[in-house]
Scaffold this motif. Structure first.
Motif, mmCIF file in Angstrom:
data_model
loop_
_atom_site.group_PDB
_atom_site.id
_atom_site.type_symbol
_atom_site.label_atom_id
_atom_site.label_comp_id
_atom_site.label_asym_id
_atom_site.label_seq_id
_atom_site.Cartn_x
_atom_site.Cartn_y
_atom_site.Cartn_z
ATOM 1 N N GLY A 66 0.837 -1.201 0.000
ATOM 2 C CA GLY A 66 0.000 0.000 0.000
ATOM 3 C C GLY A 66 0.870 1.248 0.000
ATOM 4 N N TYR A 67 0.341 2.323 0.539
ATOM 5 C CA TYR A 67 1.043 3.616 0.453
ATOM 6 C C TYR A 67 2.411 3.586 1.138
ATOM 7 N N GLY A 68 2.439 3.132 2.405
ATOM 8 C CA GLY A 68 3.708 3.110 3.134
ATOM 9 C C GLY A 68 4.717 2.223 2.441
ATOM 10 N N GLY A 69 4.291 1.053 2.023
ATOM 11 C CA GLY A 69 5.198 0.097 1.396
ATOM 12 C C GLY A 69 5.710 0.588 0.051
ATOM 13 N N VAL A 86 6.616 -8.102 -0.248
ATOM 14 C CA VAL A 86 5.793 -9.292 -0.049
ATOM 15 C C VAL A 86 4.355 -8.830 0.150
ATOM 16 N N GLU A 87 3.461 -9.260 -0.742
ATOM 17 C CA GLU A 87 2.073 -8.771 -0.726
ATOM 18 C C GLU A 87 1.115 -9.971 -0.711
ATOM 19 N N MET A 88 0.210 -9.986 0.284
ATOM 20 C CA MET A 88 -0.681 -11.145 0.399
ATOM 21 C C MET A 88 -1.739 -11.208 -0.704
ATOM 22 N N GLY A 160 -2.427 -2.177 -2.521
ATOM 23 C CA GLY A 160 -3.147 -2.035 -1.249
ATOM 24 C C GLY A 160 -4.441 -1.252 -1.403
ATOM 25 N N GLY A 161 -4.678 -0.323 -0.482
ATOM 26 C CA GLY A 161 -5.919 0.442 -0.477
ATOM 27 C C GLY A 161 -6.121 1.295 -1.714
ATOM 28 N N SER A 162 -5.039 1.593 -2.445
ATOM 29 C CA SER A 162 -5.181 2.462 -3.625
ATOM 30 C C SER A 162 -6.026 1.792 -4.713
ATOM 31 N N VAL A 164 -8.862 0.180 -4.242
ATOM 32 C CA VAL A 164 -10.301 0.160 -3.932
ATOM 33 C C VAL A 164 -10.829 1.488 -3.420
ATOM 34 N N ASN A 165 -9.932 2.438 -3.158
ATOM 35 C CA ASN A 165 -10.420 3.631 -2.467
ATOM 36 C C ASN A 165 -11.002 4.662 -3.421
ATOM 37 N N GLY A 166 -11.609 5.694 -2.811
ATOM 38 C CA GLY A 166 -12.293 6.727 -3.577
ATOM 39 C C GLY A 166 -11.355 7.785 -4.136
ATOM 40 N N GLY A 167 -10.053 7.612 -3.924
ATOM 41 C CA GLY A 167 -9.076 8.505 -4.541
ATOM 42 C C GLY A 167 -9.010 9.900 -3.945
ATOM 43 N N MET A 168 -9.818 10.169 -2.924
ATOM 44 C CA MET A 168 -9.833 11.531 -2.360
ATOM 45 C C MET A 168 -8.483 11.818 -1.710
ATOM 46 N N ALA A 169 -7.797 12.804 -2.213
ATOM 47 C CA ALA A 169 -6.420 13.086 -1.824
ATOM 48 C C ALA A 169 -6.390 14.396 -1.035
ATOM 49 N N LYS A 295 1.922 -14.189 2.022
ATOM 50 C CA LYS A 295 1.500 -13.552 3.272
ATOM 51 C C LYS A 295 2.532 -13.808 4.370
ATOM 52 N N VAL A 296 3.073 -12.725 4.920
ATOM 53 C CA VAL A 296 4.066 -12.870 5.989
ATOM 54 C C VAL A 296 3.367 -13.364 7.254
ATOM 55 N N THR A 297 3.955 -14.386 7.869
ATOM 56 C CA THR A 297 3.341 -14.952 9.078
ATOM 57 C C THR A 297 4.194 -14.711 10.322
ATOM 58 N N ASP A 518 3.540 2.705 7.782
ATOM 59 C CA ASP A 518 2.211 2.795 7.171
ATOM 60 C C ASP A 518 1.237 3.501 8.108
ATOM 61 N N GLY A 519 -0.047 3.303 7.869
ATOM 62 C CA GLY A 519 -1.074 3.987 8.659
ATOM 63 C C GLY A 519 -1.064 3.624 10.139
ATOM 64 N N ALA A 520 -0.349 2.568 10.516
ATOM 65 C CA ALA A 520 -0.262 2.189 11.931
ATOM 66 C C ALA A 520 0.415 3.274 12.768
ATOM 67 N N PRO A 530 -7.193 9.719 4.812
ATOM 68 C CA PRO A 530 -5.807 9.599 5.309
ATOM 69 C C PRO A 530 -4.662 9.346 4.329
ATOM 70 N N PHE A 531 -4.906 8.948 3.051
ATOM 71 C CA PHE A 531 -3.748 8.376 2.351
ATOM 72 C C PHE A 531 -2.662 9.379 1.983
ATOM 73 N N VAL A 532 -3.014 10.647 1.802
ATOM 74 C CA VAL A 532 -1.941 11.616 1.500
ATOM 75 C C VAL A 532 -1.039 11.787 2.727
HETATM 76 P P1 FAE Z 1 -2.747 -0.410 2.846
HETATM 77 O O1 FAE Z 1 -2.952 0.488 1.688
HETATM 78 O O2 FAE Z 1 -3.944 -1.057 3.466
HETATM 79 O O3 FAE Z 1 -1.721 -1.538 2.380
HETATM 80 C C1 FAE Z 1 -1.374 -2.637 3.184
HETATM 81 C C2 FAE Z 1 -1.067 -3.818 2.265
HETATM 82 O O4 FAE Z 1 -0.460 -4.858 3.048
HETATM 83 C C3 FAE Z 1 -2.295 -4.449 1.622
HETATM 84 O O5 FAE Z 1 -2.096 -4.542 0.241
HETATM 85 C C4 FAE Z 1 -2.410 -5.815 2.277
HETATM 86 O O6 FAE Z 1 -2.961 -6.813 1.428
HETATM 87 C C5 FAE Z 1 -0.977 -6.113 2.644
HETATM 88 N N1 FAE Z 1 -0.814 -7.031 3.786
HETATM 89 C C6 FAE Z 1 -1.486 -7.032 4.954
HETATM 90 N N2 FAE Z 1 -1.039 -8.023 5.790
HETATM 91 C C7 FAE Z 1 -0.015 -8.647 5.074
HETATM 92 C C8 FAE Z 1 0.840 -9.738 5.383
HETATM 93 N N3 FAE Z 1 0.793 -10.374 6.575
HETATM 94 N N4 FAE Z 1 1.724 -10.150 4.445
HETATM 95 C C9 FAE Z 1 1.788 -9.512 3.241
HETATM 96 N N5 FAE Z 1 0.990 -8.471 2.905
HETATM 97 C C10 FAE Z 1 0.106 -8.038 3.821
HETATM 98 O O7 FAE Z 1 -1.976 0.323 4.027
HETATM 99 N N6 FAE Z 1 -8.324 7.134 1.896
HETATM 100 C C11 FAE Z 1 -8.236 8.373 1.370
HETATM 101 O O8 FAE Z 1 -7.334 9.132 1.727
HETATM 102 N N7 FAE Z 1 -9.129 8.802 0.419
HETATM 103 C C12 FAE Z 1 -10.160 8.011 0.000
HETATM 104 O O9 FAE Z 1 -10.945 8.422 -0.864
HETATM 105 C C13 FAE Z 1 -10.299 6.715 0.582
HETATM 106 N N8 FAE Z 1 -11.331 5.908 0.238
HETATM 107 C C14 FAE Z 1 -11.362 4.609 0.718
HETATM 108 C C15 FAE Z 1 -12.357 3.746 0.273
HETATM 109 C C16 FAE Z 1 -12.343 2.406 0.665
HETATM 110 C C17 FAE Z 1 -13.433 1.471 0.187
HETATM 111 C C18 FAE Z 1 -11.309 1.927 1.520
HETATM 112 C C19 FAE Z 1 -11.256 0.482 1.944
HETATM 113 C C20 FAE Z 1 -10.323 2.791 1.968
HETATM 114 C C21 FAE Z 1 -10.341 4.134 1.594
HETATM 115 N N9 FAE Z 1 -9.353 5.010 2.002
HETATM 116 C C22 FAE Z 1 -9.305 6.293 1.513
HETATM 117 C C23 FAE Z 1 -8.329 4.598 2.976
HETATM 118 C C24 FAE Z 1 -6.945 4.335 2.346
HETATM 119 O O10 FAE Z 1 -7.067 3.482 1.237
HETATM 120 C C25 FAE Z 1 -6.044 3.714 3.437
HETATM 121 O O11 FAE Z 1 -5.938 4.663 4.484
HETATM 122 C C26 FAE Z 1 -4.665 3.383 2.907
HETATM 123 O O12 FAE Z 1 -4.733 2.442 1.869
HETATM 124 C C27 FAE Z 1 -3.786 2.824 4.019
HETATM 125 O O13 FAE Z 1 -2.454 2.763 3.540
HETATM 126 P P2 FAE Z 1 -1.395 1.809 4.214
HETATM 127 O O14 FAE Z 1 -0.112 1.965 3.516
HETATM 128 O O15 FAE Z 1 -1.419 2.037 5.693
#
Ligand code: FAE
Length: 550
Positions: A66-69, A86-88, A160-162, A164-169, A295-297, A518-520, A530-532
């Motif tokens: 996702g974004y952090g990675g 490594v991406e699950m 990651g979230g990019s 499926v998300n609504g792209g709002m930046a 998937k990292v375990t 990442d978002g943690a 949050p993604f920006v």
């Molecule tokens: P993230 O993007 O979730 O990436 C984590 C990645 O790690 C994923 O691809 C996982 O599959 C992978 N993963 C997890 N566990 C493991 C493991 N054990 N081993 C290997 N891979 C693993 O994290 N945010 C906005 O700013 N604007 C929006 O418009 C918006 N709309 C959204 C709409 C939806 C439906 C959803 C679900 C989220 C939305 N978000 C939006 C939130 C945004 O996508 C989210 O905050 C970020 O994607 C989080 O980024 P991270 O890098 O933290």
């Protein structure tokens, strides 16, 4: 069976790109005039390198794409470091039998959800009935992870979230950022890292003249009108969806994606998801290889760094191989939930026993709550709605209940007279992750009742609008008779908070070479989408880590 056919197709056509039907990435970029600060390359490059093998040794391993990675991978690679991601989830770069990579929103199939037999739509009801559907079990792109008190939606796949998300930046107001992360130099963030993130993400702004007449944004104009008439401020919101492409969709000269309702199960066109920006650029360095469906375990100290164990999955979610890889440095970028779950489990099972108590704490839902209003017959929101929101009602300065409410689309394909909103509120509650030795699972103790403060803040906007407009809430969208969408979040944040569970740059205390990126890191709220902020903070942290640690 449908999912089996898709799976077979994907296995048989590993090199196919998302732009099926001759619409290649290059043509996409040329057609839309996109010039990103980061180079973009075809998805083919992302998928072509061989996945990690058992016994491999790598200098840097990134868990999650996702974004952090994605930021970590690109910047490390540019600094000359070989990176393994490594991406699950899957690499979403090959079309299924219907010629599309992602499934249609109104006809979801196995590609929609991560290992479920039935869809779990966020807005899952309409006019007295559930419109969830049975699907084949498959490693689909959207996960709805149920922790009892809350369902957490997350993207699964390369990007990651990019995906499926609504792209709002949205860049938060500086004073709000400073209040949320006081240990971070806000001046640096706003002068350097937010601009860097926005450029690299390909953030763009809507043409305001076009907006005023575009059929697909009638719902947003109605939402704006109602906000204005009740005295609320509003703002346009930038997006990573290419608004020039959307114009062509509206004009009928490009294949519809946002205007076909595509979003939470992936966009086949138009969206600058991470595979087309950061990850594309990372792959183009030749120093990054991505292992999808891995998937990292466990992560534990070992000779030469850390031993990272991972399960290779097939597209039914079954483990087909277990691999052990040695990494000098490991970047946790599995998302707020994924990273927290891994670290809490590692501490509890003695794999990383010295992790601090702050690991697993301060998780929040960004105050998410959804609601719909029923408009009058003369205030229709339109049968054609862009799935990309572009406008928010800003009531964050209200001390009685801060809220930033995006005017959300409800792209049902027919006139519903619904105004839908996703409110981000200043919910003060924070949950903790804990390891259950009986089940071997990690739980999250978020309580449903904690959402009342978010509902109260949202009511300060929408009660007033309803009173002014003579309208009522819809009670049929989140249950048979349920007004508030208060049992799920799109914005999981926290669990390994910066300067508490880690140092001020994401280094995990007690384990040199382990990082959270990442978002943690963000303590439960960002005041906006949050993604920006996740991207900008990752840019800040990786710059320091590269300068000081490598
Ligand atoms: P993230 O993007 O979730 O990436 C984590 C990645 O790690 C994923 O691809 C996982 O599959 C992978 N993963 C997890 N566990 C493991 C493991 N054990 N081993 C290997 N891979 C693993 O994290 N945010 C906005 O700013 N604007 C929006 O418009 C918006 N709309 C959204 C709409 C939806 C439906 C959803 C679900 C989220 C939305 N978000 C939006 C939130 C945004 O996508 C989210 O905050 C970020 O994607 C989080 O980024 P991270 O890098 O933290």
């Amino acid at each position: 069976m449908r999912s089996r056919t898709v799976r077979e197709f994907l296995y048989e056509n590993p090199g196919r790109t998302r732009y099926a039907g001759g619409f290649t990435r290059r043509r996409f970029l040329a057609a839309t005039g996109v010039t990103l600060a980061v180079a973009t390359v075809g998805s083919r490059a992302l998928a072509s390198a061989a996945p990690l093998a058992d016994g491999d040794t790598v200098p840097a391993l990134v868990i999650g794409s996702g974004y952090g990675g994605a930021v970590a991978a690109l910047r490390l690679a540019q600094a000359g470091v070989d990176v393994a991601i490594v991406e699950m989830g899957m690499s979403w770069d090959a079309p299924g039998p219907d010629g599309r990579v992602f499934c249609p929103v109104l006809k979801p199939d196995g590609r929609s959800y991560w290992l479920r037999e039935r869809t779990d739509q966020p807005v899952g009801y309409f006019m007295g009935g559930s419109y969830n559907k049975d699907i084949d079990r498959y490693t689909g792109v959207l996960d709805s992870e149920d922790f009892g008190g809350i369902r957490v939606y997350q993207g699964r796949g390369v990007g990651g979230g990019s995906l499926v998300n609504g792209g709002m930046a949205v860049t938060p107001k500086r004073e709000n950022f400073a209040a949320i992360l006081p240990s971070v130099n806000a001046e640096e963030m706003y002068s350097t890292y937010y601009p860097r993130a926005n450029t690299a993400l390909g953030v763009n702004h809507i043409d305001k003249t076009w907006f005023e007449s575009a059929e697909c944004y009638q719902f947003a104009r109605v939402g704006r009108k109602h906000a204005e008439r009740s005295g609320f401020g509003w703002t346009f919101v930038p997006n990573v969806y290419d608004f020039e492409y959307m114009k062509k969709e509206q004009a009928g000269t490009a294949t519809r994606s946002a205007l076909a309702g595509e979003v939470i199960y992936g966009n086949n066109y138009g969206k600058r998801s991470l595979d087309r920006t950061y990850l594309g650029a990372a792959a183009a360095t030749g120093k990054v290889r991505i292992s999808p469906l891995h998937k990292v375990t466990t992560v534990t100290p070992g000779a030469g760094g850390y031993r990272v164990e991972m399960a290779q999955l097939d597209s039914s979610g079954k483990t087909v191989a277990v691999k052990n890889v040695t990494a000098q440095r490991v970047f946790f970028a599995a998302g707020s939930v994924g990273t927290s779950k891994l670290l809490v489990a590692m501490r509890a099972t003695g794999k990383l026993p010295d992790l601090p108590g702050a690991v697993g704490q301060k998780w929040g839902n960004n105050g998410n709550v959804m609601v719909g209003r029923a408009n009058h017959m003369w205030d229709g929101t339109g049968s054609l709605q862009s799935s990309m929101p572009c406008l928010g009602i800003d009531n964050w300065a209200d001390p009685g209940g801060p809220a930033f409410a995006e005017v959300a689309p409800f792209p049902a394909g027919l006139e519903t007279y619904v105004s839908l909103y996703l409110a981000i509120t200043k919910n003060p509650n924070r949950a903790a992750f804990s390891f259950d030795s009986g089940t071997g699972k990690v739980n999250l103790n978020w309580q449903k009742s904690w959402n009342q403060s978010s509902i109260n803040a949202a009511k300060r906007i929408f009660d007033k609008i309803n009173a002014k407009e003579g309208t009522i809430y819809r009670t049929d969208l989140f249950g048979v008779t349920k007004t508030w969408g208060d049992d799920f979040t799109y914005h999981p944040l926290g669990g390994c908070v910066l300067n508490e569970a880690t140092d001020n740059y994401g280094r995990l205390h007690g384990y040199p070479g382990l990082y959270v990126i990442d978002g943690a890191l963000i303590p439960g709220n960002t005041s906006v989408n949050p993604f920006v902020t996740i991207t900008a903070l990752a840019e800040r942290n990786i710059e320091r880590i590269i300068a000081d640690d490598l």
